[in-house]
Scaffold this motif. Structure first.
Motif, PDB file in Angstrom:
ATOM      1  N   PHE A  15       0.852  -1.182   0.000  1.00 53.95           N
ATOM      2  CA  PHE A  15       0.000   0.000   0.000  1.00 53.95           C
ATOM      3  C   PHE A  15       0.893   1.239   0.000  1.00 53.95           C
ATOM      4  O   PHE A  15       2.027   1.219   0.482  1.00 53.95           O
ATOM      5  CB  PHE A  15      -0.915   0.017   1.227  1.00 53.95           C
ATOM      6  N   ARG A  16       0.379   2.358  -0.523  1.00 54.30           N
ATOM      7  CA  ARG A  16       1.099   3.619  -0.502  1.00 54.30           C
ATOM      8  C   ARG A  16       1.008   4.231   0.902  1.00 54.30           C
ATOM      9  O   ARG A  16       0.089   3.922   1.667  1.00 54.30           O
ATOM     10  CB  ARG A  16       0.511   4.613  -1.501  1.00 54.30           C
ATOM     11  N   GLU A  17       1.920   5.118   1.243  1.00 50.89           N
ATOM     12  CA  GLU A  17       1.861   5.777   2.555  1.00 50.89           C
ATOM     13  C   GLU A  17       0.515   6.460   2.768  1.00 50.89           C
ATOM     14  O   GLU A  17      -0.062   6.414   3.863  1.00 50.89           O
ATOM     15  CB  GLU A  17       2.991   6.803   2.674  1.00 50.89           C
ATOM     16  N   SER A  18       0.004   7.101   1.726  1.00 46.14           N
ATOM     17  CA  SER A  18      -1.252   7.848   1.847  1.00 46.14           C
ATOM     18  C   SER A  18      -2.435   6.946   2.131  1.00 46.14           C
ATOM     19  O   SER A  18      -3.467   7.409   2.646  1.00 46.14           O
ATOM     20  CB  SER A  18      -1.508   8.639   0.561  1.00 46.14           C
ATOM     21  N   ASP A  19      -2.323   5.655   1.802  1.00 51.50           N
ATOM     22  CA  ASP A  19      -3.444   4.741   2.022  1.00 51.50           C
ATOM     23  C   ASP A  19      -3.746   4.525   3.499  1.00 51.50           C
ATOM     24  O   ASP A  19      -4.831   4.049   3.849  1.00 51.50           O
ATOM     25  CB  ASP A  19      -3.155   3.392   1.358  1.00 51.50           C
ATOM     26  N   THR A  54      -8.762   9.504   3.879  1.00 47.59           N
ATOM     27  CA  THR A  54      -8.787   9.884   2.471  1.00 47.59           C
ATOM     28  C   THR A  54     -10.201  10.261   2.072  1.00 47.59           C
ATOM     29  O   THR A  54     -11.144   9.494   2.287  1.00 47.59           O
ATOM     30  CB  THR A  54      -8.302   8.710   1.584  1.00 47.59           C
ATOM     31  N   ARG A  55     -10.335  11.442   1.472  1.00 40.99           N
ATOM     32  CA  ARG A  55     -11.638  11.867   0.965  1.00 40.99           C
ATOM     33  C   ARG A  55     -11.874  11.317  -0.428  1.00 40.99           C
ATOM     34  O   ARG A  55     -10.985  11.292  -1.267  1.00 40.99           O
ATOM     35  CB  ARG A  55     -11.712  13.397   0.901  1.00 40.99           C
ATOM     36  N   HIS A  56     -13.086  10.845  -0.669  1.00 43.58           N
ATOM     37  CA  HIS A  56     -13.508  10.416  -1.991  1.00 43.58           C
ATOM     38  C   HIS A  56     -14.674  11.284  -2.429  1.00 43.58           C
ATOM     39  O   HIS A  56     -15.145  12.146  -1.675  1.00 43.58           O
ATOM     40  CB  HIS A  56     -13.898   8.941  -1.976  1.00 43.58           C
ATOM     41  N   GLU A  57     -15.146  11.058  -3.631  1.00 47.62           N
ATOM     42  CA  GLU A  57     -16.218  11.906  -4.150  1.00 47.62           C
ATOM     43  C   GLU A  57     -17.511  11.727  -3.368  1.00 47.62           C
ATOM     44  O   GLU A  57     -18.217  12.694  -3.092  1.00 47.62           O
ATOM     45  CB  GLU A  57     -16.439  11.581  -5.629  1.00 47.62           C
ATOM     46  N   ASP A  58     -17.814  10.485  -2.970  1.00 53.92           N
ATOM     47  CA  ASP A  58     -19.083  10.207  -2.304  1.00 53.92           C
ATOM     48  C   ASP A  58     -18.936   9.792  -0.845  1.00 53.92           C
ATOM     49  O   ASP A  58     -19.954   9.648  -0.153  1.00 53.92           O
ATOM     50  CB  ASP A  58     -19.822   9.077  -3.037  1.00 53.92           C
ATOM     51  N   ALA A  59     -17.741   9.542  -0.391  1.00 54.99           N
ATOM     52  CA  ALA A  59     -17.552   9.008   0.961  1.00 54.99           C
ATOM     53  C   ALA A  59     -16.115   9.296   1.398  1.00 54.99           C
ATOM     54  O   ALA A  59     -15.377  10.017   0.723  1.00 54.99           O
ATOM     55  CB  ALA A  59     -17.838   7.503   0.990  1.00 54.99           C
ATOM     56  N   ALA A  60     -15.727   8.723   2.532  1.00 60.53           N
ATOM     57  CA  ALA A  60     -14.364   8.888   3.039  1.00 60.53           C
ATOM     58  C   ALA A  60     -13.847   7.555   3.539  1.00 60.53           C
ATOM     59  O   ALA A  60     -14.609   6.693   3.988  1.00 60.53           O
ATOM     60  CB  ALA A  60     -14.329   9.921   4.163  1.00 60.53           C
ATOM     61  N   ARG A 100      -9.158   8.294  -9.887  1.00 63.01           N
ATOM     62  CA  ARG A 100      -7.786   7.878  -9.604  1.00 63.01           C
ATOM     63  C   ARG A 100      -7.721   6.372  -9.383  1.00 63.01           C
ATOM     64  O   ARG A 100      -8.734   5.705  -9.213  1.00 63.01           O
ATOM     65  CB  ARG A 100      -7.264   8.600  -8.365  1.00 63.01           C
ATOM     66  N   GLY A 101      -6.465   5.880  -9.351  1.00 62.51           N
ATOM     67  CA  GLY A 101      -6.267   4.477  -9.050  1.00 62.51           C
ATOM     68  C   GLY A 101      -5.060   3.896  -9.750  1.00 62.51           C
ATOM     69  O   GLY A 101      -4.159   4.614 -10.211  1.00 62.51           O
ATOM     70  N   ASN A 102      -5.046   2.583  -9.855  1.00 62.21           N
ATOM     71  CA  ASN A 102      -3.940   1.805 -10.397  1.00 62.21           C
ATOM     72  C   ASN A 102      -4.354   1.160 -11.715  1.00 62.21           C
ATOM     73  O   ASN A 102      -5.506   0.764 -11.889  1.00 62.21           O
ATOM     74  CB  ASN A 102      -3.534   0.721  -9.379  1.00 62.21           C
ATOM     75  N   ILE A 103      -3.404   1.051 -12.636  1.00 61.91           N
ATOM     76  CA  ILE A 103      -3.596   0.296 -13.871  1.00 61.91           C
ATOM     77  C   ILE A 103      -2.539  -0.801 -13.900  1.00 61.91           C
ATOM     78  O   ILE A 103      -1.365  -0.545 -13.650  1.00 61.91           O
ATOM     79  CB  ILE A 103      -3.457   1.199 -15.113  1.00 61.91           C
ATOM     80  N   GLN A 104      -2.950  -2.030 -14.195  1.00 67.82           N
ATOM     81  CA  GLN A 104      -2.024  -3.148 -14.262  1.00 67.82           C
ATOM     82  C   GLN A 104      -2.514  -4.137 -15.309  1.00 67.82           C
ATOM     83  O   GLN A 104      -3.640  -4.046 -15.802  1.00 67.82           O
ATOM     84  CB  GLN A 104      -1.883  -3.842 -12.898  1.00 67.82           C
ATOM     85  N   MET A 105      -1.638  -5.058 -15.643  1.00 62.35           N
ATOM     86  CA  MET A 105      -2.008  -6.068 -16.629  1.00 62.35           C
ATOM     87  C   MET A 105      -2.900  -7.133 -16.000  1.00 62.35           C
ATOM     88  O   MET A 105      -2.742  -7.479 -14.831  1.00 62.35           O
ATOM     89  CB  MET A 105      -0.758  -6.757 -17.197  1.00 62.35           C
ATOM     90  N   TYR A 116      -2.493   7.472  -9.479  1.00 62.86           N
ATOM     91  CA  TYR A 116      -2.928   6.912  -8.188  1.00 62.86           C
ATOM     92  C   TYR A 116      -3.560   7.984  -7.309  1.00 62.86           C
ATOM     93  O   TYR A 116      -4.471   7.698  -6.528  1.00 62.86           O
ATOM     94  CB  TYR A 116      -1.742   6.261  -7.463  1.00 62.86           C
ATOM     95  N   HIS A 117      -3.076   9.223  -7.427  1.00 65.95           N
ATOM     96  CA  HIS A 117      -3.616  10.310  -6.606  1.00 65.95           C
ATOM     97  C   HIS A 117      -4.449  11.282  -7.430  1.00 65.95           C
ATOM     98  O   HIS A 117      -4.710  12.395  -7.006  1.00 65.95           O
ATOM     99  CB  HIS A 117      -2.474  11.035  -5.892  1.00 65.95           C
ATOM    100  N   GLY A 118      -4.876  10.840  -8.606  1.00 64.15           N
ATOM    101  CA  GLY A 118      -5.824  11.631  -9.370  1.00 64.15           C
ATOM    102  C   GLY A 118      -5.369  11.936 -10.779  1.00 64.15           C
ATOM    103  O   GLY A 118      -4.180  11.990 -11.091  1.00 64.15           O
ATOM    104  N   LEU A 119      -6.355  12.152 -11.657  1.00 63.98           N
ATOM    105  CA  LEU A 119      -6.076  12.607 -13.011  1.00 63.98           C
ATOM    106  C   LEU A 119      -5.758  14.097 -12.986  1.00 63.98           C
ATOM    107  O   LEU A 119      -6.155  14.809 -12.054  1.00 63.98           O
ATOM    108  CB  LEU A 119      -7.295  12.372 -13.907  1.00 63.98           C
ATOM    109  N   PRO A 120      -5.065  14.603 -13.983  1.00 62.39           N
ATOM    110  CA  PRO A 120      -4.857  16.054 -14.057  1.00 62.39           C
ATOM    111  C   PRO A 120      -6.193  16.795 -14.079  1.00 62.39           C
ATOM    112  O   PRO A 120      -7.046  16.550 -14.932  1.00 62.39           O
ATOM    113  CB  PRO A 120      -4.101  16.233 -15.380  1.00 62.39           C
ATOM    114  N   GLY A 121      -6.407  17.646 -13.091  1.00 60.47           N
ATOM    115  CA  GLY A 121      -7.651  18.396 -13.018  1.00 60.47           C
ATOM    116  C   GLY A 121      -8.831  17.632 -12.458  1.00 60.47           C
ATOM    117  O   GLY A 121      -9.945  18.164 -12.412  1.00 60.47           O
ATOM    118  N   ASP A 122      -8.629  16.403 -12.047  1.00 59.19           N
ATOM    119  CA  ASP A 122      -9.727  15.588 -11.506  1.00 59.19           C
ATOM    120  C   ASP A 122      -9.157  14.663 -10.438  1.00 59.19           C
ATOM    121  O   ASP A 122      -8.899  13.479 -10.680  1.00 59.19           O
ATOM    122  CB  ASP A 122     -10.392  14.783 -12.621  1.00 59.19           C
ATOM    123  N   ALA A 123      -8.968  15.191  -9.233  1.00 57.20           N
ATOM    124  CA  ALA A 123      -8.290  14.450  -8.171  1.00 57.20           C
ATOM    125  C   ALA A 123      -9.083  13.251  -7.677  1.00 57.20           C
ATOM    126  O   ALA A 123      -8.510  12.333  -7.079  1.00 57.20           O
ATOM    127  CB  ALA A 123      -7.994  15.390  -7.001  1.00 57.20           C
TER     128      ALA A 123
END
Length: 514
Positions: free
Chosen positions: A100-104, A108-114, A344-349, A334-341
């Motif tokens: 996990f990342r340190e920030s995890d 953490t605030r999300h759009e609909d919850a925390a 966000r998330g992880n991309i993997q194969m 992981y900490h947001g798209l440019p202009g849209d915090a």
């Protein structure tokens, strides 16, 4: 009832329920400290048979999936993607072992919850992360992922190299200004390793012992230790507390057509987030009417499972013959798209999507088309954090059927992230990108149902996974997670298991000596 390894000459000091990553790591620490351990596993050892590599058997016939029925809150019954074998769900996992990342670990605030803060920090877990990586044989490369948390040392093993198609994707992502990195994977690959690049790893069982699963890396060690007994084919029905509802005095198990009661001074419950919660709820007594460890009322609540979307990048004029594609990951967002915090998330194969896997999900797909898509695609997984909601959870219906309710928050933010990922894949060379969303029917990342915290009024466990209500009960699996983060949970379960196991070893040894 099947017994494996030598039976203990004396009664167990600790009963461990479950043989997956959580139960396995705790048991290993306890056994190495000389404590007598009894491990109980409801499944048997996974048979080594040709069908393990057969997509038709695994996905169309569901040969290894449990026969039990779950129900959603609409009344629909289904067979969940649960696998009960020695080694737990890792027998079919995709080898991904992220920290996990340190920030995890912070609120953490999300759009609909925390997501709440954890009662344990990354710094406290870091040495246990390192120990878990060594134990599971994780291969990776430190210093490339821009979100990578601090490490005391790099990986013991070099990463699995990219196949040509995946290497080309990594180069194109770099050309787009991003920072792709080698995905940390627990697989015995390389000179002298047992991986044969068979092409069926993610979501398949391994016939060659190459996957770094809990059975291969932990249980086989435990089976050689005289102070450990492992029983398979036994299902734990409930834990039995004393009359005051404080200490757990026994566990009731069903196996070989009969019930048995097993007593011990300490119990570790590691049956997976859903089943650990169900066992605690099923253990209700007059003194504990809401179930065990449930004075706070949180047991069975706050179920999380990640927002998971598969993207199939189609290459119409090229066949993808990659045997092990899970070597690439991307955390630039992981900490947001440019202009849209909030997106966000992880991309993997993903592992190779094969024709039978497509037909199992979309039965109307013609077989030739499904097989063509499987041969001409590179498959990706877009993952976002699933914030905890009190109404999402699991409970027992009057007939004993588990009812799972999951209506996740932040879906709009995840969809924006997925849209960005699809545009990115088109940018790096995929003219067609198909999508598929994974739901709770396949709860491979289930967590949060027996959450830990500092306040007994809002959590079931303390930071060492000990039940606030019961001094001799620990719950060590992803059920203890207060939040889900946005990367795979297995390594964090292992790290917490090693941490808790070390603590219990010291504590129980001191009690035995007193």
């Amino acid at each position: 009832m099947t017994a494996q390894t030598q039976s203990n000459q004396l009664a167990p000091q600790v009963v461990v329920i479950g043989s997956g990553v959580g139960g396995g790591t705790v048991a290993l620490k306890l056994a190495r400290a000389g404590l007598r351990v009894l491990m109980l596993e409801r499944g048997e050892a996974l048979p080594n048979e040709p069908e393990l590599n057969d997509a038709e058997a695994v996905f169309v016939q569901n040969r290894y999936r449990t026969q039990e029925q779950w129900q959603d809150d609409t009344g629909r019954r289904y067979r969940p993607g649960q696998y009960y074998f020695l080694g737990g769900h890792t027998k079919f996992y995709g080898t991904a072992m992220f920290r996990f990342r340190e920030s995890d670990f912070a609120e953490t605030r999300h759009e609909d919850a925390a997501s709440p803060a954890w009662p344990v920090s990354y710094a406290e877990l870091e040495p246990h992360y390192a120990e878990a990586e060594a134990l599971f044989g994780v291969r990776g490369q430190a210093g490339v992922d821009p979100t990578e948390p601090p490490r005391q040392a790099g990986y013991d093993h070099a990463p699995v190299p990219h196949a040509p198609v995946i290497k080309r994707m990594a180069e194109r992502l770099e050309a787009a200004g991003l920072h792709p990195f080698h995905m940390p994977a627990a697989v015995d690959f390389g000179p002298g390793g047992s991986c044969r690049l068979c092409g069926t790893c993610d979501a398949f069982g391994c016939r060659f012992g190459a996957k770094g699963d809990a059975e291969t890396r932990i249980i086989r060690q435990l089976q050689t230790m005289p102070n450990v007994e492992i029983r398979t084919g036994v299902e734990v029905r409930r834990l039995i507390p004393d009359a005051q509802g404080q200490r757990i005095i026994a566990v009731e198990v069903h196996g070989n057509g009969r019930l048995e009661r097993i007593e011990a001074p300490h119990f570790v419950l590691s049956a997976g987030a859903v089943n650990s919660a169900l066992i605690l709820l099923r253990s209700a007594t007059e003194a504990c009417p809401g179930g065990l460890a449930n004075r706070s009322g949180v047991v069975g609540r706050y179920l999380m499972n990640h927002h998971l979307t598969g993207l199939m990048g189609v290459l119409p004029f090229e066949t993808n013959d990659t045997a092990f594609p899970k070597t690439l990951s991307l955390n630039d967002f992981y900490h947001g798209l440019p202009g849209d915090a909030m997106a966000r998330g992880n991309i993997q194969m993903l592992g190779n999507i094969k024709g039978p896997m497509i037909r199992a999900t979309y039965p109307m797909t013609p077989k030739p088309l499904a097989n063509w898509l499987g041969r001409h695609s590179v498959d990706w997984l877009v993952m976002s954090e699933d914030p905890p909601l009190v109404e999402n959870g699991v409970r027992l219906l009057p007939d004993g059927t588990p009812e799972v309710t999951w209506h996740p928050a932040d879906l709009k933010a995840h969809d924006r992230f997925v849209s960005h990922a699809r545009k990115l894949l088109r940018q790096i060379g995929f003219p067609l990108v198909l999508r598929h969303s994974f739901g709770i029917d396949a709860p491979s990342h289930q967590c949060g149902t027996v959450r830990m915290g500092d306040d007994p009024a809002t959590s079931a466990l303390n930071s060492m996974c000990r039940a606030h209500d019961h001094p001799n009960l620990s719950v060590v699996d992803a059920g203890c997670f207060p939040s889900s983060a946005a990367v795979n949970p297995a390594l964090t379960v292992a790290a917490q298991g090693l941490r808790v196991g070390a603590y219990l070893s010291r504590t129980l040894a001191a009690q035995a000596a007193a």
